[in-house]
Design a protein around this motif. Structure first.
Motif, PDB file in Angstrom:
ATOM      1  N   HIS A 199       0.863  -1.308  -0.137  1.00 12.01           N
ATOM      2  CA  HIS A 199      -0.105  -0.021   0.157  1.00 12.01           C
ATOM      3  C   HIS A 199       1.082   1.104   0.004  1.00 12.01           C
ATOM      4  N   LEU A 200       1.019   2.065  -1.125  1.00 11.21           N
ATOM      5  CA  LEU A 200       1.943   3.239  -1.437  1.00 11.21           C
ATOM      6  C   LEU A 200       0.934   4.270  -2.047  1.00 11.21           C
ATOM      7  N   GLY A 201       0.907   5.638  -1.058  1.00  6.14           N
ATOM      8  CA  GLY A 201       0.316   6.173  -1.705  1.00  6.14           C
ATOM      9  C   GLY A 201      -1.207   6.064  -2.175  1.00  6.14           C
ATOM     10  N   GLY A 202      -1.694   5.456  -1.180  1.00  2.99           N
ATOM     11  CA  GLY A 202      -3.533   5.190  -1.684  1.00  2.99           C
ATOM     12  C   GLY A 202      -3.617   4.705  -2.366  1.00  2.99           C
ATOM     13  N   ALA A 235     -11.862  -2.478   0.175  1.00  2.01           N
ATOM     14  CA  ALA A 235     -11.539  -1.382   1.260  1.00  2.01           C
ATOM     15  C   ALA A 235     -11.336   0.372   0.536  1.00  2.01           C
ATOM     16  N   GLY A 236     -11.126   0.015  -0.664  1.00  2.00           N
ATOM     17  CA  GLY A 236     -11.096   1.340  -1.177  1.00  2.00           C
ATOM     18  C   GLY A 236      -9.916   1.742  -2.035  1.00  2.00           C
ATOM     19  N   PHE A 237      -9.129   0.907  -2.196  1.00  2.00           N
ATOM     20  CA  PHE A 237      -7.866   0.855  -2.991  1.00  2.00           C
ATOM     21  C   PHE A 237      -7.697   0.628  -4.417  1.00  2.00           C
ATOM     22  N   PRO A 238      -7.390   1.894  -5.033  1.00  2.00           N
ATOM     23  CA  PRO A 238      -7.536   1.777  -6.676  1.00  2.00           C
ATOM     24  C   PRO A 238      -6.087   0.261  -7.066  1.00  2.00           C
TER      25      PRO A 238
END
Length: 270
Positions: A199-202, A235-238
């Motif tokens: 997980h990096l920069g959203g 979880a809302g991640f691209p």
């Protein structure tokens, strides 16, 4: 360890370079942010306290990737060449068996430099992004967080799926990125593979996706990928991943699960 100021300098230089030619540089930010400081892996060139040249080394077992950049206003002054020779000296000291120079496929400045050094094209890699697709969660293939008891399995997956030597795989798997999640893939309760999510920069990036050869071709990889994509999407991640263009089987798998290529990198063996 890189300081917060150095990381900011690298990011600002990256943005200036990408804006000049509209490409994406692969700087492996998860690795940059977790440098231990034990080895010399990063090479800087400053003018008037401004970072105008940078090269990073990224080791993966028996191979190392090199990626760097020079500010558009400071090119053709030998800055990159100087940094490159410094980096190659360090690579030789460490004894890597394979050295790859990574360049965006559409970077003219990178291709101009590559024409001047002894190297050969090796392969291309696609960066892919998941486009929302209807998918069903699998119940017979599940994921759990890795534990120290999974170390031997993870070593064998590096050896059998990624071509590591066993000693190199052991050294590589002792490294853990603190912000990443390491999962073991279970098929009907049996541990058969692994996958890592950074997980990096959203954003969520999928790495190290592997299933033991004797369990491949049974749909386990597809089900594991589906489950991790659904988890990260919820979880809302691209969601992003990378795949070698020559790995046609993996490419088809990712495309069938909703991933689409948006950028490519070319790798040249030195």
């Amino acid at each position: 360890m890189l300081t917060s100021e150095q990381l900011i300098d690298i990011k600002e230089l990256q943005q200036a370079c990408e804006a000049s030619e509209t490409f994406d540089l692969k700087l492996n930010w998860d690795m940059l942010k977790t440098r231990t400081g034990k080895d010399r892996e990063d090479f800087f060139y400053y003018e008037d306290e401004k970072l105008v040249g940078f090269i990073g080394l990224y080791g993966f077992g028996n191979k190392v990737e090199i990626c760097g950049m020079v500010h558009p206003d400071f090119r053709r002054k030998g800055i990159f060449t100087g940094l490159f020779h410094e980096a190659l000296h360090e690579v030789k000291e460490k004894g890597y068996r394979k050295v790859l120079l990574n360049a965006p496929s559409n970077s003219k400045s990178a291709k101009d430099f590559l024409e001047r050094i002894p190297c050969k094209y090796s392969f291309s890699e696609y960066q892919m992004k998941w486009e929302e697709t209807e998918m069903d969660k699998s119940e017979d293939v599940t994921l759990r967080l890795s534990t120290p008891d999974d170390f031997e399995l993870e070593v064998q997956l590096e050896v059998q799926c990624f071509g590591f030597e066993e000693e190199e795989a052991r050294a590589y798997n002792t490294q853990r990125y603190v912000d990443d999640q390491y999962y073991i893939i279970l098929s009907s309760g049996k541990a058969v593979g692994k996958i890592r999510v950074s997980h990096l920069g959203g954003e969520a990036w999928i790495y190290g996706f592997a299933v033991l050869p004797e369990f491949q071709g049974k749909g386990i990889g597809r089900k594991a990928l589906t489950n991790i994509v659904l988890k990260e999407h919820k979880a809302g991640f691209p969601i992003f991943l990378e795949v070698e263009a020559k790995n046609a089987h993996a490419l088809r798998l990712y495309e069938s699960c909703g991933f689409r290529a948006y950028h490519s990198q070319d790798y040249y063996e030195i």
